[in-house]
Design an enzyme around this catalytic site. Structure first.
Site, mmCIF file in Angstrom:
data_model
loop_
_atom_site.group_PDB
_atom_site.id
_atom_site.type_symbol
_atom_site.label_atom_id
_atom_site.label_comp_id
_atom_site.label_asym_id
_atom_site.label_seq_id
_atom_site.Cartn_x
_atom_site.Cartn_y
_atom_site.Cartn_z
ATOM 1 N N GLY A 16 -35.642 -60.143 -13.679
ATOM 2 C CA GLY A 16 -34.240 -60.714 -13.911
ATOM 3 C C GLY A 16 -34.375 -61.946 -14.741
ATOM 4 O O GLY A 16 -33.718 -62.227 -15.798
ATOM 5 N N ASP A 36 -46.390 -58.583 -17.312
ATOM 6 C CA ASP A 36 -46.021 -58.170 -15.962
ATOM 7 C C ASP A 36 -46.624 -56.816 -15.698
ATOM 8 O O ASP A 36 -47.236 -56.249 -16.614
ATOM 9 C CB ASP A 36 -44.294 -57.844 -16.185
ATOM 10 C CG ASP A 36 -43.571 -57.926 -15.070
ATOM 11 O OD1 ASP A 36 -43.735 -57.097 -14.241
ATOM 12 O OD2 ASP A 36 -42.471 -58.530 -14.846
ATOM 13 N N TYR A 152 -43.090 -66.387 2.299
ATOM 14 C CA TYR A 152 -42.555 -66.892 1.075
ATOM 15 C C TYR A 152 -42.275 -68.287 0.696
ATOM 16 O O TYR A 152 -42.714 -68.787 -0.470
ATOM 17 C CB TYR A 152 -41.156 -66.301 0.777
ATOM 18 C CG TYR A 152 -40.382 -66.329 -0.523
ATOM 19 C CD1 TYR A 152 -40.800 -65.567 -1.671
ATOM 20 C CD2 TYR A 152 -39.450 -67.279 -0.801
ATOM 21 C CE1 TYR A 152 -40.302 -65.660 -2.884
ATOM 22 C CE2 TYR A 152 -38.711 -67.432 -1.948
ATOM 23 C CZ TYR A 152 -39.323 -66.605 -3.143
ATOM 24 O OH TYR A 152 -38.696 -66.878 -4.453
ATOM 25 N N THR A 187 -30.315 -61.767 -9.403
ATOM 26 C CA THR A 187 -31.471 -60.707 -9.956
ATOM 27 C C THR A 187 -31.519 -59.676 -8.848
ATOM 28 O O THR A 187 -31.268 -59.657 -7.558
ATOM 29 C CB THR A 187 -32.515 -61.347 -10.209
ATOM 30 O OG1 THR A 187 -33.403 -61.526 -9.330
ATOM 31 C CG2 THR A 187 -32.412 -62.445 -11.125
ATOM 32 N N MET A 189 -34.064 -59.280 -7.213
ATOM 33 C CA MET A 189 -34.855 -59.775 -6.138
ATOM 34 C C MET A 189 -33.977 -60.135 -4.972
ATOM 35 O O MET A 189 -34.478 -60.183 -3.961
ATOM 36 C CB MET A 189 -35.797 -60.917 -6.615
ATOM 37 C CG MET A 189 -36.920 -61.597 -5.559
ATOM 38 S SD MET A 189 -37.610 -63.017 -6.027
ATOM 39 C CE MET A 189 -38.756 -62.234 -6.582
#
Ligand SMILES: NC(=O)c1ccc[n+]([C@@H]2O[C@H](COP(=O)([O-])OP(=O)(O)OC[C@H]3O[C@@H](n4cnc5c(N)ncnc54)[C@H](O)[C@@H]3O)[C@@H](O)[C@H]2O)c1
Length: 251
Positions: A16, A36, A152, A187, A189
């Protein structure tokens, strides 16, 4: 901002934020190599910017693939002046006792170790040219965590500490290294932070949007704007800095 002679590598470029960052550099005249795992969303840019753009499919946690991709980028563009590390993976919120070592390792490798690999691969030539800019996308979660995002948050804390370590190490070569902390961003995510099986739309509005004092989700364009500034000569005295683009979520 003049990016006419700039040569830019963007990681996580199919995502995104990464795609919008890639498009912004191309629109401002830079040559860009996009890295990517998947490059399907970048094909249309290849048609539009034939001379100045290549997307490469790369696993950014594999050292030899990263080295090969940076060598191809250098050949194609004639050098690398800017590296933007946008790559990342989310963590579905979970109690620590339910997080496997495998999941922990994967998140740390993608969100932290990949920054080490790409930086290591570009620094040699940046040192020779005595200039360069590296910008790492971390997260405001590293400074103001949410429960359950243990791996994370640790990975993004690592990304921020690494950014500062590299900034001081490379300052004498006039290479600048900065970070950006996005707040909740619109996005694909975002939904992946919800606990497995959670309702993505509900989490988006109730958990994320409501936690932003400015009352909106951050857009990829907001992040691209910060990347362009930090990558430009207008930020020539900015290094080791972390810019929160989070609508006040970190407050
Ligand atoms: N979306 C948010 O709310 C948010 C908030 C704060 C920080 N961030 C950070 O911003 C950055 C961009 O996130 P986004 O929202 O665009 O996410 P995204 O999922 O749209 O993009 C991430 C990209 O990274 C790529 N990727 C993942 N693992 C890879 C690997 N091993 N090798 C190569 N590519 C790989 C994916 O294919 C994807 O295209 C990430 O670092 C993310 O952690 C996002």
């Amino acid at each position: 901002m003049d990016f006419q002679n700039k040569t830019v590598v963007v990681t996580g470029a199919n995502g995104g934020m990464g795609k919008v960052i890639t498009e912004r550099f191309l629109a401002e005249g830079a040559k860009v190599t996009a890295l990517d795992l998947k490059i399907n969303r970048l094909e249309e840019l290849r048609d539009r910017y034939k001379e100045s753009f290549i997307p490469l499919s790369v696993n950014l946690i594999d050292e030899s693939e990263v080295n090969q991709a940076i060598a191809s980028a250098t050949d194609f563009m004639g050098g690398i002046s800017v590296l933007v590390n946008t790559v990342g993976v989310a963590q579905a919120a979970a109690n620590i006792e339910d997080v496997s070592l495998e999941e922990w390792d994967k998140i740390i490798r993608v969100n932290t170790t990949s920054l080490f690999l790409t930086s290591k691969a570009v620094v040699k030539s940046m040192k020779k040219q005595r200039s360069g800019v590296i910008t790492n996308i971390a997260s405001i979660a590293a400074e103001r965590p949410r429960p359950g995002l243990n791996a994370y948050v640790a990975s993004k804390g690592g990304a921020l500490a690494f950014t500062k370590a590299l900034a001081i190490e490379l300052a004498e070569y006039k290479i600048r290294v900065n970070g950006i902390n996005p707040g909740p961003s619109d996005t694909s995510m975002l939904g992946k932070f919800s606990p497995a099986g959670g309702n993505v739309d509900e989490v988006k509005d109730k958990t994320f949007m409501s936690s932003v004092p400015l009352g909106e989700l951050v857009t990829p364009e907001d992040i691209a704007e910060a990347v362009m500034y930090l990558s430009s000569d207008r930020a020539k005295m900015v290094t080791g800095s972390v810019l929160n683009v989070d609508g006040g979520r970190g407050l």
